[in-house]
Design a protein around this motif. Structure first.
Motif, short mmCIF file in Angstrom:
data_model
loop_
_atom_site.label_atom_id
_atom_site.label_comp_id
_atom_site.label_asym_id
_atom_site.label_seq_id
_atom_site.Cartn_x
_atom_site.Cartn_y
_atom_site.Cartn_z
N ILE A 76 0.84 -1.19 0.00
CA ILE A 76 0.00 0.00 0.00
C ILE A 76 0.88 1.24 0.00
N GLY A 77 0.32 2.33 -0.52
CA GLY A 77 0.98 3.62 -0.38
C GLY A 77 0.90 4.07 1.07
N GLU A 95 6.37 -3.75 -11.47
CA GLU A 95 5.41 -3.39 -10.43
C GLU A 95 4.12 -2.96 -11.12
N ILE A 96 3.01 -3.14 -10.43
CA ILE A 96 1.70 -2.69 -10.92
C ILE A 96 1.09 -1.76 -9.89
N HIS A 97 0.44 -0.70 -10.36
CA HIS A 97 -0.33 0.20 -9.50
C HIS A 97 -1.83 0.02 -9.76
N LEU A 98 -2.58 0.03 -8.68
CA LEU A 98 -4.04 0.04 -8.72
C LEU A 98 -4.53 1.23 -7.92
N ALA A 99 -5.55 1.93 -8.44
CA ALA A 99 -6.08 3.10 -7.73
C ALA A 99 -7.51 3.35 -8.17
N VAL A 150 -12.86 11.73 -17.08
CA VAL A 150 -12.49 10.78 -16.04
C VAL A 150 -11.13 11.19 -15.48
N ILE A 151 -11.03 11.34 -14.16
CA ILE A 151 -9.84 11.86 -13.51
C ILE A 151 -9.20 10.78 -12.64
N ASP A 152 -7.93 10.61 -12.79
CA ASP A 152 -7.14 9.66 -11.99
C ASP A 152 -6.77 10.33 -10.67
N ASP A 153 -7.72 10.33 -9.71
CA ASP A 153 -7.52 11.12 -8.49
C ASP A 153 -7.04 10.32 -7.30
N HIS A 154 -6.95 9.00 -7.42
CA HIS A 154 -6.47 8.16 -6.31
C HIS A 154 -7.24 8.46 -5.03
N GLY A 155 -8.55 8.60 -5.14
CA GLY A 155 -9.33 9.01 -3.99
C GLY A 155 -10.49 8.10 -3.65
N SER A 156 -10.48 6.85 -4.14
CA SER A 156 -11.59 5.94 -3.89
C SER A 156 -11.12 4.51 -4.11
N ARG A 157 -12.02 3.57 -3.85
CA ARG A 157 -11.69 2.17 -4.10
C ARG A 157 -11.48 1.92 -5.59
N VAL A 158 -10.75 0.88 -5.89
CA VAL A 158 -10.53 0.46 -7.27
C VAL A 158 -11.87 0.03 -7.87
N GLY A 171 -7.71 0.28 7.47
CA GLY A 171 -8.39 -0.97 7.17
C GLY A 171 -8.96 -1.03 5.77
N VAL A 172 -9.36 0.13 5.22
CA VAL A 172 -9.90 0.16 3.86
C VAL A 172 -8.79 -0.18 2.86
N LEU A 173 -7.62 0.39 3.05
CA LEU A 173 -6.50 0.06 2.16
C LEU A 173 -6.10 -1.40 2.28
N LEU A 174 -6.13 -1.92 3.50
CA LEU A 174 -5.76 -3.32 3.70
C LEU A 174 -6.77 -4.25 3.04
N ALA A 175 -8.04 -3.86 3.03
CA ALA A 175 -9.06 -4.67 2.36
C ALA A 175 -8.82 -4.69 0.86
N GLU A 176 -8.47 -3.54 0.27
CA GLU A 176 -8.14 -3.49 -1.15
C GLU A 176 -6.91 -4.33 -1.45
#
Length: 277
Positions: A9-10, A209-213, A223-231, A263-268
């Motif tokens: 995770i970031g 490496e792969i990034h998911l956001a 559509v904006i790549d804002d890294h502000g929600s679940r994948v 916990g949200v990041l860990l779930a993702e």
């Protein structure tokens, strides 16, 4: 390429203390390099504590590898000192430009043209960085909201040749592929298929490496790549395709705005680990 599931995770400021206290099971953590360029202080001490607990990825946003104005020597030296100090597992930055003229920096990831001249410039700059760091770096494909007329290379072809010439690896941002396809006019289903075709065109062994956001869709359709929600579900489908073709490449959950509870990041991260398994 990893042979076993490896998901990270970031690591952002709201979770510095919690992560160190709870030590959740993660393959690695990733931070933005520029946030730790100071020679000392509490921030660098926190990073060193994180490095003791986890493998570390340094992800930069300021090298501006595609800038015709050249690399910023000060920036590269600060990065080199940080790399030497914390010995990360990966070092990465973006295939973009930002510097113009006598050092003016746009403070953004601006798109490069995909042509032979741009490729030669990028390969040269990546080579300079790798020589100074004494290691391979990864270069990320960006989300782009404008483009250049007269591109002569398809984006995957550009990255295949960049990795071949320079010896760098590719940091494959799956969400960026989907965002770019949506902004090119594809609906969600076809955008996912377009992203899969992009992945099919890449040399599999080049991806380190792969990034998911997450991303957001504005009222006007942008559509904006804002890294502000679940994948999003469509991006998960593209990721599943990537894992089938590339194997269990180390994967990061990237979340930079409206940062939720840990916990949200860990779930993702758990969902990504399940896909890899």
């Amino acid at each position: 390429m990893a042979s076993v599931p490896c998901v990270g995770i970031g690591w952002r400021q709201p979770h510095y203390e919690t992560l160190l206290a709870e030590r959740p099971a993660l393959g690695f953590i990733e931070v933005h390099s520029e946030n730790f360029f100071a020679d000392g202080g509490i921030t660098l001490a926190v990073l060193e504590a994180g490095r003791e607990a986890y493998d570390l990825s340094l992800h930069g946003v300021g090298l501006a590898l595609g800038s015709a104005a050249g690399l910023d020597g000060w920036h590269l030296e600060r990065l080199a000192r940080l790399v030497e100090r914390v010995q990360p597992r990966w070092v990465s930055d973006h295939a973009c430009f930002a510097r113009v003229g006598s050092g003016l920096h746009a403070a953004d990831l601006l798109p490069i043209p995909f042509n032979d001249e741009s490729l030669a410039l990028m390969a040269s700059h990546v080579g300079q960085v790798q020589q100074r760091l004494g290691r391979q770096m990864l270069v990320e494909n960006i989300s782009a909201y404008v483009g250049w007329a007269g591109d002569t290379l398809a984006e995957p072809e550009f990255f295949n040749e960049l990795t071949r010439r320079s010896g760098c690896g590719l940091l494959l941002d799956v969400n960026n592929l989907f965002v770019n396809a949506r902004n090119a006019g594809f609906d969600a289903g076809e955008a996912a298929r377009e992203a899969m075709r992009w992945i099919d065109a890449i040399q599999p062994g080049s991806v380190g490496e792969i990034h998911l956001a997450g991303h957001c869709e504005l009222a006007d359709g942008l559509v904006i790549d804002d890294h502000g929600s679940r994948v999003r579900d469509e991006v998960w489908r593209v990721y599943e395709h990537a894992v089938r073709r590339l194997g269990p490449v180390p994967t990061l959950i990237e979340w930079d705005t409206a940062v939720p509870e840990l916990g949200v990041l860990l779930a993702e991260a758990g969902r990504a680990r399940a896909v890899q398994s």
